[in-house]
Design an enzyme around this catalytic site. Structure first.
Site, PDB file in Angstrom:
ATOM      1  N   CYS A   1       3.050   2.395  -0.217  1.00 13.81           N
ATOM      2  CA  CYS A   1       3.792   3.587   0.210  1.00 13.81           C
ATOM      3  C   CYS A   1       3.894   3.664   1.732  1.00 13.81           C
ATOM      4  O   CYS A   1       2.877   3.785   2.419  1.00 13.81           O
ATOM      5  CB  CYS A   1       3.071   4.804  -0.371  1.00 13.81           C
ATOM      6  SG  CYS A   1       3.508   6.381   0.369  1.00 13.81           S
ATOM      7  N   CYS A  50       2.592   6.895   3.313  1.00 17.59           N
ATOM      8  CA  CYS A  50       1.125   6.911   3.219  1.00 17.59           C
ATOM      9  C   CYS A  50       0.515   6.155   4.397  1.00 17.59           C
ATOM     10  O   CYS A  50      -0.521   6.555   4.937  1.00 17.59           O
ATOM     11  CB  CYS A  50       0.656   6.294   1.908  1.00 17.59           C
ATOM     12  SG  CYS A  50       1.260   7.141   0.436  1.00 17.59           S
TER      13      CYS A  50
END
Length: 103
Positions: free
Chosen positions: A27, A30
């Site tokens: 991600c 993230c």
């Protein structure tokens, strides 16, 4: 001799606020959040505990907390959810939460 492993429920039941970052290695957002969390732990010290949970490896926890997008952050205090937000969170927002819930 190894230390007994602390369970997630034990971690979030404490008096200290616990910020849980639900993330995944693949991600992009993230990855943007990670250095912000590092800054938070450097600046807040022992006022908050930051726990990272990889949703790919901990699918039960992700399902339990109905994680639908990542990153999702949940702040626990005394075992209860006191704040929840998806998306990258800026440092000032997270520091404000620590002040608000850190006592």
């Amino acid at each position: 001799m190894s230390q007994p492993t602390e369970s997630f429920s034990d971690i979030i039941k404490g008096d200290k606020p616990v910020l849980v970052d639900f993330y995944a290695d693949w991600c992009g957002p993230c990855k943007q959040q990670a250095p912000i969390l590092k800054q938070l732990t450097d600046r807040a010290g022992d006022k908050v505990r930051v726990v990272k949970i990889n949703v790919d490896k901990a699918q039960k926890a992700a399902n339990q907390y109905q994680i639908r997008s990542i990153p999702t952050m949940i702040m626990f205090k005394g075992g209860k959810i006191v704040w929840r937000q998806s998306g990258v969170q800026p440092l000032h927002t997270l520091e404000g939460l620590v002040k608000q819930f850190g006592g």
